[in-house]
Structure formats: C-alpha cells, structure tokens
Design a protein around this motif. Structure first.
Motif, PDB file in Angstrom:
ATOM      1  N   ASN A 399       0.835  -1.200   0.000  1.00  0.00           N
ATOM      2  CA  ASN A 399       0.000   0.000   0.000  1.00  0.00           C
ATOM      3  C   ASN A 399       0.873   1.255   0.000  1.00  0.00           C
ATOM      4  N   THR A 401       2.697   4.672  -1.058  1.00  0.00           N
ATOM      5  CA  THR A 401       2.300   5.923  -1.695  1.00  0.00           C
ATOM      6  C   THR A 401       3.545   6.778  -1.928  1.00  0.00           C
ATOM      7  N   ASN A 422       0.565  -0.879  -6.194  1.00  0.00           N
ATOM      8  CA  ASN A 422       0.684   0.068  -5.099  1.00  0.00           C
ATOM      9  C   ASN A 422      -0.109   1.318  -5.470  1.00  0.00           C
ATOM     10  N   ASN A 423       0.085   2.401  -4.741  1.00  0.00           N
ATOM     11  CA  ASN A 423      -0.606   3.657  -5.022  1.00  0.00           C
ATOM     12  C   ASN A 423       0.401   4.786  -5.200  1.00  0.00           C
ATOM     13  N   SER A 425       2.786   7.727  -6.963  1.00  0.00           N
ATOM     14  CA  SER A 425       2.494   8.872  -7.817  1.00  0.00           C
ATOM     15  C   SER A 425       3.801   9.596  -8.111  1.00  0.00           C
ATOM     16  N   GLY A 442      -1.919  -1.454 -11.225  1.00  0.00           N
ATOM     17  CA  GLY A 442      -1.870  -0.571 -10.074  1.00  0.00           C
ATOM     18  C   GLY A 442      -1.212   0.746 -10.388  1.00  0.00           C
ATOM     19  N   ASN A 443      -0.950   1.539  -9.348  1.00  0.00           N
ATOM     20  CA  ASN A 443      -0.282   2.840  -9.461  1.00  0.00           C
ATOM     21  C   ASN A 443      -0.956   3.758 -10.488  1.00  0.00           C
ATOM     22  N   ARG A 571      -7.754   0.649  -7.557  1.00  0.00           N
ATOM     23  CA  ARG A 571      -7.655   1.305  -6.262  1.00  0.00           C
ATOM     24  C   ARG A 571      -6.723   2.481  -6.399  1.00  0.00           C
ATOM     25  N   GLY A 572      -7.167   3.646  -5.926  1.00  0.00           N
ATOM     26  CA  GLY A 572      -6.343   4.844  -5.994  1.00  0.00           C
ATOM     27  C   GLY A 572      -5.867   5.256  -4.628  1.00  0.00           C
ATOM     28  N   GLY A 573      -5.220   6.413  -4.558  1.00  0.00           N
ATOM     29  CA  GLY A 573      -4.668   6.889  -3.299  1.00  0.00           C
ATOM     30  C   GLY A 573      -5.736   7.220  -2.276  1.00  0.00           C
ATOM     31  N   GLY A 647      -7.984   4.597 -13.372  1.00  0.00           N
ATOM     32  CA  GLY A 647      -6.644   5.073 -13.049  1.00  0.00           C
ATOM     33  C   GLY A 647      -5.803   5.314 -14.264  1.00  0.00           C
TER      34      GLY A 647
END
Length: 651
Positions: A399, A401, A422-423, A425, A442-443, A571-573, A647
């Motif tokens: 998880n 960020t 993961n999230n 950026s 992801g990401n 899934r986002g941040g 995303g």
C-alpha cells in the motif's frame, strides 16, 4: 402601569430572599444527614447559620453557598443529589474520605471551578456529570477503585476552562475522547491505571498539555505515538506499559520534556537523535520495546536511564557503529513505519541473516530484497540506493504511496524492480534499459502529480514545478482549442435526444464549495444539494443536464450492484474505483472515498476533482458525470473508459 406599593415590594423581596436561603439551607441539611461523623458544629435538624459551619463558605449575603471543603475527615456516607441545586457553588472538595454511592450530577453549575472527589469509595457516576461546567478548572476523581466501569464522554468538551483532569485508577474504559481542541487551557491530564483502549486522540496535537499520564492501562492503548511530537508544551510523559507501536517521533519541538517513560510497549525503529539531545531531559525509560539500530547514548545530564535491552533489537553496543547495510535496511524499514514483522526479525548486526533479504555467496552483500505482498503502508526509502550490490527489489502488492526515489536509478547492479499494485504517484524515474521496471497493474497516479495538502507536488524527490514561457503559451493555445471544442460539443449536446429521464428527489442536506472558480455549475460559494438521496420517480428531466451533477446514492448503488467487489476495477490513493451501468445502459466508473479516512488532504482532492473535471474535457481526463456525498462517503462518477481502468485514464 403605576408604581407598586412599597410594602408589597418589600414583602416580595423578603419572600425571594427567604426562598433562596431555604434552597441552599435545604441542600446543606440533606448533606448533613448523609455523612458521618458529622463535623462538630453541624446540625441535622436545622440549617440555621449554616454559612458559619466548618468547611462551608457563602457569598457576601450569607445566603448562598460558594464552597464546601471537607477533605481528610474520614467521612463515610454519600453525597446527596441536592448538591446540584447550589447554583453559586464554586468549589466542592471531599478528597481523602470514605464516601460511597453515586457521585451526583453537577451539570449546569456554571460557577463551579473545583471538584476534588478523589480517594474515596464511590461506586458510580451519574449520567451527564460534566454537562455545562463551563467554569470548571480542576477535576479530580482518581483513586476511586470501586467505581463501576464508566466512560469519559464528549461532555468533557464543555469544560472549556479545564486546566487539570485527574482520573487515575477509577475504572475508566473505552477510547479517550477526541475533544482536546476544545480544552485550550488543559495542562495536566492524568488517566493512568484504567482500561482505555484505542489510539491517542488526534486532537492532542498542538495542545497545551504539560503532564501526560496514560501509563498502565489494563489492556493497553495502541497505535502510534506520533502525535506527541507536536505537543510542544510537554514536560512529563508517562506512556509506559501499553501496546504502542511504531517509532518514537521527532521530538525536536518538545524542548521542555524532562521525564519520558516509554518502557514496556511495542515501539520499534531507531531511537531518534532528537530524543537524545532534549535539553531538559533527566529521566528516560526505553526498556522492553523493539528498538533497533545502535544503543542510544545519553549525555551526563540524563541522570536516570532505564534502557535494559529486554526485547529491544539493538544492533550494536553503546559507542559502536552498526554495519552500513544494517543501517540502510533500518532506514528502509522506517519508510514503512517500522512494521513489527521487520522489527521482530531484523535484530543483529548482519543483514544477510534477516528475513526477506538474500545475499551473495560470501554472505557479505545484499543482492535481493523481497518485501512483496506484505501490505506495508508508507513510502519507498531512498536508502535502497545505499545497497550498491542490490540486483532485485520486489515491493509489489503493498500500500505504498508517494514517489519512486530518483536515486534508485543509480544502483549499478539493479536488474529487476517491481512496484506494481501500489498507489505510487509522481514522476517516473528513467531507469537504464537493462532494468526490468514493473509498475503495472496498479499505481494509477504514477506519472501524475497529486495534491499533498499544501500545494501540488509529486514527492520529496521532485523539485518545484517551474512554468516556462513556452508552457504558458501552450496552456493559452490549449484553452482556445478547448473553448472551441466545448462550444461544438454543447451545440451537439443540445440537439441529441435525452436518454436518462428519471427525476431525483433530494434530501435537504447541503454543502458549500469555495474553490475560486466563478461561473456556472454552482461551485463558487453556491449552495449545492449533496447528501444522500433516497427516492426516485419516473418523471422529470435528465439527471445530467443543465449542470446538475448531484447524484442520488441509490442510483449509484443500483448501478454498481451495491458496490459489489466483482465490479472493482482499481484502487487509488483515496479510494476504490467501481464499474457500473445505469438502467439506460450508460457505463460509469465510480470512485468511492470515505471522509474519515481522507481527512483534509482527501477532501481537497475531492473538491479539486469536481472543480476541474466538471469544466474540462481533454483526452487525458475522463469526463466527470456527477458526484454524491452520503454520510462519510464521497463519490465521484466518471464516464467509463473501456480501454482501461479509471486510473489509467490519468496517465
């Protein structure tokens, strides 16, 4: 109306005076009948002259009681509920006796400043005990071990003048109420030897608390102690014998701490230099935790140090430096918040013997770090760059960020680097072609900037964004093109037939956005109905027309099959993205967030997305169709992108 007769006015005045006297006298007489042994000058038959009784003080009229002080007299008996009628009472002190029964409600005694009822045998506390005590400065009910379990409720927030709260060893349970922003004068908080559970309340931050005693909770407070780093007035901190986890925060701002008790917890990580260098520190205990790194060395001014190794995982004795790879790995763990699975296994001065770590044939150099699928939060530490022999780095399915440190591109031996699922950026580092760099799936925000609360940044590894003259010219040109395209789209939109013909009846809840954008859509200090909507009928107009983008929660739930997990597309941040389909066949993507999780940062993103995406159309931005606020939930409804997830539309 004419002037009243003087004799009549005098009679009324005497009647009111006698009534007030009778009220306080009656309450004192009830008290006299409830306690034993009776003070020598008290009476149980008549309250005459009660203002001259031992421990009683009255106002200048000798009719209204302002203070009752009967401490340390070995009194037994009870306190009658009639005490709550003493409206001029300022001080009530019965500490160090043997009183039992209920502590009566003192609600709405607005002049009451001091309550000392500690060290007695009380068995219960009346509901609403603290309501309306706006002048209360000192409250002490500690050392009442016979009290039935009770909770410290949010009523405490009404005691805005409180400076000292002592409630140690009195069977308190539950969480500590998060009301301390309402107690600006509070300096002493003593809640030791109870059964509080849960985390330290966030409202401790920036409070004026100087003495904080939360030690020896029966089952233990849990979570991080990060908040104490922002409690700059702290002098004495007793947190020992709980279940706190994570590292000691930076205490640079806590220059008044002289006594810090942290022993017997589950704290981990490297003991920070800011603790060792506290200028007034005299007494500190750290034993029986999971601290790592070198044993801290305190200056001679710290006269009492309890730092027996116990469960601590120090990697070198005092005065000896730990191995460079060990320190690098501990700094890496710090990026994840020092999770217990690492603090439990990383406990000597050779990283080659640690879990999740593989070394070369000589057992000297770390070549692989595999921390995949551990559900770690936090950020990727730039300290990975301190492992020059690193070839494989697996951080996927966590998880994480923030950004990917650019320093990792300088690792000379790196072959595989996996950060998928993961999230992350921020900008994408430019790794050599020899590196297998895996970011998908992801990401969704990798390669984009995300809001961090104080502005728009990518990460600490990305410098401030500079807008050149060429960029400004490009923005202007894009704006001109956008206006032309928007005009064409609006023209076509007005001509097309309506597909969605359901009318929405909305609840009365409203929200106000002020994001500095003027013009249509209702987003500049304009009231917009936002709360959950519950009913739909078959008449009315298109829900998306004329700038009306507040959507009913029931429509969204129906479209997503009540947010069924099979409809999750990413899934986002700040939340989960669901695919959905309206009853007319329109496909949508729903970004679902919770305000209690988002905090100020997430709410800023929510407002920003509404403000921007309702006005902008671009090939790199999906169209915002609507939004909804339902309790703690914040939902954004976009057009669905069949070519990929929501995303990926932002990349």
């Amino acid at each position: 109306m004419g002037q009243g007769h003087p004799a009549l006015l005098l009679s009324l005045s005497l009647l009111l005076l006698s009534s007030a006297t009778a009220d306080d006298g009656s309450a004192i007489l009830k008290l006299a009948k409830s306690i034993t042994p009776l003070p020598s000058d008290w009476s149980t038959k008549s309250p005459t002259g009660f203002c001259s009784w031992r421990g009683i003080k009255c106002d200048s009229s000798n009719t209204r009681v302002t203070s009752i002080s009967l401490s340390k007299l070995s009194l037994s008996g009870t306190l009658p509920p009639e005490i709550s009628t003493l409206s001029e009472l300022q001080s009530l002190t019965f500490q160090d006796n043997q009183l039992s029964g209920a502590i009566p409600s003192l609600a709405n005694l607005t002049k009451l400043q001091t309550i000392l009822l500690n060290t007695n045998n009380f068995t219960s506390i009346s509901p609403g005990f603290l309501q309306g005590l706006t002048s209360l400065q000192t409250l002490s009910v500690g050392d009442n071990v016979n009290l039935s379990p009770w909770q410290l409720t949010a009523d405490l927030a009404q005691c805005a003048s409180l400076t000292t709260l002592t409630a140690n060893e009195c069977n308190l349970f539950g969480s500590i109420p998060d009301v301390f922003e309402s107690l600006p004068s509070l300096q002493n908080l003593r809640l030791s030897y109870n059964n509080f559970t849960g985390a330290l309340p966030p409202s401790f931050a920036n409070s004026g608390i100087q003495n904080l005693w939360l030690n020896n909770q029966q089952n233990g407070l849990t979570g991080s102690i990060e908040v104490i780093g922002s409690m700059t007035q702290l002098a004495q901190v007793w947190l020992h014998k709980n279940e706190f986890t994570g590292p000691i925060p930076d205490l640079t701002g806590c220059k008044s701490i002289f006594d810090l008790q942290l022993r017997d917890n589950q704290l981990s990580g490297i003991v920070p230099a800011s603790l060792v260098s506290l200028p007034k520190l005299v007494n500190v205990s750290l034993s029986n935790n999971k601290f790592q790194g070198p044993v801290p060395q305190f200056p001679p001014s710290v006269t009492k140090v309890d730092n027996n190794v116990g469960n601590n995982k120090y990697c070198a004795p005092p005065g000896v430096s730990c191995d460079a790879q060990v320190m690098a790995m501990l700094e890496i763990a710090g990026g994840f918040g020092y999770p217990s699975i690492l603090s439990d296994g990383w406990d000597d001065n050779n990283a080659c013997g640690w879990a999740f770590v593989t070394c070369d044939a000589d057992k000297k150099n770390v070549v692989t770090v595999n921390l995949a699928k551990q559900h770690f939060p936090g950020r990727i530490s730039p300290s990975f760059a301190k492992l020059p022999s690193l070839k494989n780095l697996y951080l996927n399915d966590n998880n994480l960020t923030g950004s990917i440190p650019d320093s990792l591109t300088k690792l000379p031996e790196l072959v595989t680097f996996d950060v998928s699922n993961n999230n992350l950026s921020g900008k994408i580092p430019n790794f050599p072609a020899t590196v297998k760099f895996i970011t998908k799936p992801g990401n969704p925000f990798l390669g984009t900037e995300v809001e961090t609360g104080g502005g728009t940044t990518t990460s600490s590894d990305v410098g401030p964004t500079k807008i050149s003259g060429g960029m400004i010219a490009g923005i202007i040109a894009a704006a001109v093109i956008f206006i032309a395209v928007l005009s064409f789209v609006l023209y076509k939109y007005k001509k097309r037939p309506r597909k969605y013909e359901k009318k929405v009846e909305r609840d009365s809840g409203k929200a106000f956005f002020n994001n500095g954008i003027t013009g249509g859509g209702g987003y500049n200090k304009v009231s917009i109905e936002l709360n959950s909507q519950s009913s739909v009928d078959d008449s009315g107009k298109n829900i998306f027309e004329e700038g009306n983008v507040s959507l009913p929660i029931e429509v969204i739930r129906q479209a997503t099959d009540n947010f069924h997990e099979i409809n999750i597309t990413g899934r986002g941040g700040f939340g989960v993205v669901y695919k959905g389909e309206l009853h007319d066949g329109t496909e949508i993507a729903v970004k679902r967030m919770e305000s209690t999780v988002m905090g100020t940062k997430g709410m800023g993103e929510f407002q920003a997305e509404i403000a921007v995406l309702t006005k902008v159309r671009h090939r790199h931005l999906v169209a915002l169709l609507g939004f909804c606020i339902n309790g703690n939930e914040r939902l954004l409804v976009y057009e669905y992108m069949p070519q990929g997830t929501l995303g990926t539309a932002f990349i």
